[in-house]
Scaffold this active site. Structure first.
Site, PDB file in Angstrom:
ATOM      1  CE  LYS A  77      -3.843  -2.421   2.211  1.00  0.00           C
ATOM      2  NZ  LYS A  77      -4.636  -2.637   3.518  1.00  0.00           N
ATOM      3  CD  GLN A 121      -3.505  -4.339   6.651  1.00  0.00           C
ATOM      4  OE1 GLN A 121      -3.704  -3.174   6.124  1.00  0.00           O
ATOM      5  NE2 GLN A 121      -3.938  -5.502   5.979  1.00  0.00           N
ATOM      6  CG  ASP A 144      -9.891  -0.457   5.416  1.00  0.00           C
ATOM      7  OD1 ASP A 144     -10.138  -0.588   4.392  1.00  0.00           O
ATOM      8  OD2 ASP A 144      -9.465  -0.602   6.307  1.00  0.00           O
TER       9      ASP A 144
HETATM   10  N1  GUN Z   1      -6.423  -6.641   6.281  1.00  0.00           N
HETATM   11  C1  GUN Z   1      -6.743  -7.613   4.806  1.00  0.00           C
HETATM   12  N2  GUN Z   1      -7.320  -6.915   3.901  1.00  0.00           N
HETATM   13  C2  GUN Z   1      -7.624  -5.684   4.894  1.00  0.00           C
HETATM   14  C3  GUN Z   1      -8.145  -4.359   4.301  1.00  0.00           C
HETATM   15  O1  GUN Z   1      -8.492  -4.261   2.899  1.00  0.00           O
HETATM   16  N3  GUN Z   1      -8.161  -3.446   5.099  1.00  0.00           N
HETATM   17  C4  GUN Z   1      -7.761  -3.607   6.470  1.00  0.00           C
HETATM   18  N4  GUN Z   1      -7.983  -2.465   7.548  1.00  0.00           N
HETATM   19  N5  GUN Z   1      -7.127  -4.549   6.953  1.00  0.00           N
HETATM   20  C5  GUN Z   1      -6.960  -5.679   6.089  1.00  0.00           C
END
Ligand code: GUN
Length: 311
Positions: A77, A121, A144
């Site tokens: 990311k 995350q 998110d």
């Molecule tokens: N863990 C795995 N995929 C994601 C996601 O798309 N967002 C977040 N916050 N955690 C994740």
């Protein structure tokens, strides 16, 4: 069964033969290329908005602990942000970090005018209350789409920030012109991150939606009813050919690491690609399917939130 020689005037059978041949090579829904196009568009958008805004967009990804998969996702990311001109305000915390320290960090990021998006995350270490942290994020920076305000807007089909993975699935289906309206869609998995928002988005697009999960009875019978099958369970290669209706569109959200050759790990989805490929009409690969789309939509959400500040 085709009996040769096939009279060329037998049009329905010729059509069926062509279709069956086509089904041997289903359409590969290429998330990697689609994500690249989205990122190029966002990069150009940021370049044109920046003089007016006086700053680049900013994204803060918070990682707690050293879970190997989460570490890789967060790094991807951040790299994607760098490439298109989004500033990263991400921080990594030790697994022992307290709830209050994280809450204070989120409050500071909510107030920081350089930050347009905040993402915690998941999963988090067990001692932390993930929902309380997600609810502390300013809904306008919730890239998110997991804050109750944004989930509520999704339920009501209102504009708002939406969960990246299901939004990525919808984008890819649209990109490839796959008809959703009136189709039977089955979502396997009911997580707040993927399964539930996915079901709502498919419903919004007028699919008839079934959500199946680990307690569902006759799971393979349910999945076999799907014109569009989305699997988000995290069980390597669980979906085999008997689970899939011939001609179905198969979306594999799973990213599972299994032992590969020479002691190296190998990434596979929830779908047994080799078994399912000959019978479906379209399928997403792993890797290169929904994974890159999730990152691209996260960037898109961040730029959307940045753009809201123009007014
Ligand atoms: N863990 C795995 N995929 C994601 C996601 O798309 N967002 C977040 N916050 N955690 C994740």
């Amino acid at each position: 069964m085709i009996n040769y020689p096939l009279p060329i005037t037998d049009y329905p059978r010729v059509a069926r033969l062509i279709l069956s041949m086509a089904n041997d090579t289903p359409q590969i829904l290429d998330g990697k290329t689609t994500a690249r196009t989205i990122k190029a568009r966002l990069k150009a958008e940021i370049e044109s908005l920046q003089p007016q805004m006086g700053r680049p967009p900013g994204l803060a990804v918070l990682l707690v602990g050293d879970d190997p998969a989460s570490t890789i996702y967060v790094r991807n990311k951040q790299k994607a942000c760098d490439r298109i001109g989004i500033s990263s305000f991400g921080r990594t915390f030790p697994a022992s970090t307290s709830q209050s320290e994280l809450e204070e960090t989120i409050t500071a990021l909510n107030e920081d005018p350089r930050v347009d998006g905040i993402l915690v995350q998941l999963p988090l270490p067990n001692h932390l209350d993930a929902v309380a942290l997600l609810h502390r994020i300013d809904p306008q920076k919730d890239v998110d789409g997991l804050h109750a305000t944004n989930l509520g807007k999704l339920v009501r089909s209102e504009i708002g920030l939406r969960s990246c993975t299901p939004e990525g699935v919808m984008y890819l289906l649209k990109e490839y012109g796959i008809e959703i309206s009136g189709k039977n869609a089955v979502v396997v998995g009911r997580s707040i991150l993927v399964g539930k928002p996915m079901a709502l988005m498919l419903l919004e697009a007028n699919a008839t939606v079934t959500v199946a999960h680990s307690r569902s009875q006759n799971l393979s019978e349910i999945t076999r009813s799907a014109d569009i099958l989305v699997s988000a369970v995290g069980r390597p290669q669980m979906i085999t050919s008997e689970w899939v209706k011939p001609g179905a569109v198969v979306i594999d959200v799973g990213i599972n690491r299994i032992p590969g050759n020479e002691g190296k790990g190998k990434l596979v989805g929830d779908v047994d690609m080799t078994a399912v490929k000959p019978i479906c009409s379209a399928i997403t690969p792993v890797p290169g399917g929904i994974g890159p789309m999730t990152v691209a939509i996260l960037l898109q959400n961040t730029v959307w939130s940045y753009r809201q500040k123009i007014a």
